[in-house]
Design a protein around this motif. Sequence first.
Motif, PDB file in Angstrom:
ATOM      1  N   ALA A 180       0.851  -1.192   0.000  1.00 30.29           N
ATOM      2  CA  ALA A 180       0.000   0.000   0.000  1.00 30.29           C
ATOM      3  C   ALA A 180       0.882   1.236   0.000  1.00 30.29           C
ATOM      4  O   ALA A 180       2.031   1.202   0.453  1.00 30.29           O
ATOM      5  CB  ALA A 180      -0.932   0.008   1.216  1.00 30.29           C
ATOM      6  N   ILE A 226      -3.700   0.795  -3.455  1.00 31.94           N
ATOM      7  CA  ILE A 226      -3.387  -0.622  -3.312  1.00 31.94           C
ATOM      8  C   ILE A 226      -3.758  -1.323  -4.616  1.00 31.94           C
ATOM      9  O   ILE A 226      -4.696  -0.900  -5.316  1.00 31.94           O
ATOM     10  CB  ILE A 226      -4.164  -1.233  -2.115  1.00 31.94           C
ATOM     11  CG1 ILE A 226      -3.747  -2.675  -1.849  1.00 31.94           C
ATOM     12  CG2 ILE A 226      -5.660  -1.124  -2.328  1.00 31.94           C
ATOM     13  CD1 ILE A 226      -4.367  -3.241  -0.563  1.00 31.94           C
ATOM     14  N   CYS A 273      -3.201  -2.371   6.811  1.00 27.67           N
ATOM     15  CA  CYS A 273      -1.748  -2.283   6.605  1.00 27.67           C
ATOM     16  C   CYS A 273      -1.005  -3.351   7.396  1.00 27.67           C
ATOM     17  O   CYS A 273      -0.009  -3.917   6.908  1.00 27.67           O
ATOM     18  CB  CYS A 273      -1.247  -0.895   6.977  1.00 27.67           C
ATOM     19  SG  CYS A 273      -1.797   0.413   5.843  1.00 27.67           S
TER      20      CYS A 273
END
Length: 999
Positions: free
Chosen positions: A836, A895, A920
């Motif tokens: 990410a 992402i 995350c």
Amino acid sequence: MSATAVSSPVLVIGGMHRSGTSYAASLVHSAGLFLGDRLLGADPTNPRGHFEDLDFLDFHQSLLQGHGRSDEGFLADGVIEPAATFREQAQTLLAARQARGGPWGWKDPRTVLLLDFWHSLLPDARYLFVFRPAWDVIDSLYRRGDPTFVANPPFALAVWLHANRLIRDFARRHPERVLLREVSQLATNPAETIDTLRTRFGIPLGQAAPTFASELMTSASPHDAAFLATAVPACGELLAELRELAGSGPPPRGESSVAVATPILDHGLIAWQRMRALERDAQTTRIRTATLETQHTTLTTQLAEGTAENERLTELVDLRDAHTSATIQRLEHELAATRQIAHDGSLRVAALEQLVDGIRGSSSWRLTAPLRAFARRLRDQRLLSRISGRGRFLLRRLASPAVAARSLSRAAMVLRSQGVMGLLRAVSTAHRLERSLEPSSGPAEAQRVVRMPLEVPRPLRPTVTDGDGPLVSVLMPVFDTPAEVLEATIGSVLAQSCSRWELVVVDDASSARHVPEILARHAARDSRIRVHRRGTNGGISEATNDALARATGEFVAFLDHDDLLTPDALVRCTAALRTTEADAVYTDQDTIDRLGRRSWTFHKPDWSPEYLRHVMYVGHLLVVRRSLANRLGGFSSEFDGVQDFEFMLRLGEQTGRIAHIPAVLYHWRAIDGSLAAASDAKRGIDDLQARAVQAHLDRLGIPATAAAHPRFRHRCVVSPKLTRFPRVSIVIPTKDQPDYIGGCLASIFTKTRYPDFEVVVVDTGTRDVSAATILRSHPVRVVEFTAPFNYSAANNAGAATATGDVLVFLNNDTTVLTPDWLEHLVFHLLAADVGAVGPLLLYPDGSVQHAGVVLGARGTADHVMRRFPADADGYAGSLSCPREVSAVTGACLAIRRSTLDRVGGWNELYATHYQDVDLCLRLRREGLRVVFTPDTRLTHHESPTRGDRYDFLDRLLLIDTWRDELAGGDSAYPFACSLERLDYSPRDHRAEPADACRT
């Protein structure tokens, strides 16, 4: 100013807006004509792209505005004579393109307003002009919804006449340089146009594969064409002239009048406007009817599933209650354990007090009472004031029995090895050192000192596990080092608390006589010290490589000839290597002056390859597996000055097994000419750093260029050069708040330069009429979300309907600040191990709102460097450069779709808070990195849609799920820095375990 010399074929594509210039540009572009690196991308009104060169577009808009015209041009009447500054800018722009070589050109409709200007600079250029009948252009502009032309169709007619007359006149003046084509002629036979450009103009073009849009072929009905010919004869006459010049129509009939606004025209256009409005209303009604039918079906389904949903919500509440109860029970157990520890501590204190009372009543204590009394008298300042400085120093050393024993033992060693003069030198050195350690009036950080070893250390006592540890070869290149500095550096190795080391010193042809004498003396006294002298000076890399070739240890440690190791440096590094089975380990470091006074301490994050590309952060102490260092070929002389940084880049390409010890085990000494003394002490370091990073990018095949940071020393800027543009879906949950969603969408569609993106709006219950109108007025796809608000579920719903390979989840209270914001997010996601990416978010006042998330703050997680100035460097480049972080905010999170599917999407157990941290952490559990980039910037208004309610159930769920990760410390944030302030200031109380090591 002379015209620009042309050595490569140049083709300029021009014509009025909506006349087919984009299609013409796509045609020659597909045949091999270079149209620029920065092209205006697609939008809903032109899904195949505009192909306008943004450099020329920006120049034209600036020039027109500078001469009092609209930046679109339109009816820019009269001859525009650009000022000298604009001519210079144009020549610079042309020279840059010409230097590239090969056939090139540009497309921008504004070019037709400045044809004589460009002809004066490019006398050998060729021109491809595209035209289209007036009624077709007016109808296209109206359909596109341009406000100026929708409100005033006759104005579009005047613009058509003006632009095409300029084309006609220029074509008549320069027939040998102009190719004129009607868009229908061009679309019907594109190969003919390419062949003509190739044979007539000598432009080396290949086979063309244009992206033709069938809507370009829509033309006026016979009734509409007849009406326009009757109302404005000038349009028909000019069209005939253009067709004649293009070789596709009868000869012109001569000049005509310019009567545009006639009663018959007004009447006809009013009828036409009403017809188009009715068509648009009918289409809107059809869409709305289909939407209502879909909503009816959805509501019916949801009503049938209502009971099941209520049961699921009840189970969720029960689950959260269970989490809460479990947490309370665990805290009660921890409280009971703490009380037991306190009780045991009280018993131990009582036992120690009893032991002390026993010692004071013993015979030995009574017998040594006179000695202690004498020591107290020696410490009396009135007595010490009558004794010289060196004498006071000796008396203070003898005042403590324990210190006296150690001092006398060391003095005996010095006397045996160096005689009386050596002993006097040692006493003098120790005295000068003690004087330097006296408190000063400087800041508290500067008053802390590092106690350097004397010339001859005390005998070493290996630790219990010393014989089992790996052998470490300390590599030290030497050149003209000051005597006392060299002695202290070698002494810091001799003072190590383990004995499994060898010191390999390479003298790089020092000219100072004392250097070989000192080295020979130490080598004669300790067989672990081996010295090699080079015949010629080769620089630090060659000297280090010579030392590496002579090393025999399993690991090698790199030590500069003017720095110091702490006594436990090697034993802690070998313990870390043995525990983690890492290939390399690095430590924190500080900076000291010649007297040992500390000026700065650098606490580092754990291994951070993205951060390393931009900041030379690893530095010292670095210990590496010798076999790996040999496989890498050691240091490169090409990068002397940043050789250790360049070596670390190559090392990181080969292994990710790199450990970090969050403790200062290396003292970087600031002497004249060193980087520790001044960041600009060595010229060219920034350029060398950028060269090293560029070579690193090239080895890895990363499409980017590296350059020195324009404002901060020892920082590198990496600019993406994307060669492919995966489709990006921007997912925005929203409800009402027209000011926020309106600003958000407007900033996306006006500032974004990325060529392929879509916007998916997840409507969580908009009732505000203005907000609903805003959604309908933008080319977005709306997903209705009628369930109770859940941010995670809304994001999952938007992702399910998105078509992009990359998903950007965005709050409705954000506005885009940087046109290349998507390029930077996509660039980082091109790396397979990045999960990410998050941007720099700013408060409306321009200060930092988000620059990454730190675990453990406030018991859960929080943003680092809040309220910092947006353009600050941060702590060692932590704000000015991209770096790894533990988490980024969901207010803007990019992402890959495949990655989100891999971890199961957003966790819908989190309703409003911490779902971004949870996502995350799940990515990191999969071995993926999370990256923060300051190159993407947005303004964030801090979630006004959600309100101020804080969801404590979400907090408890995060703590219960990720208890170990929250308690273990943030690998991307230095252990020694405060978790309360999150500004990289020191912790108030640090409790670091002696064997702390992180990988």
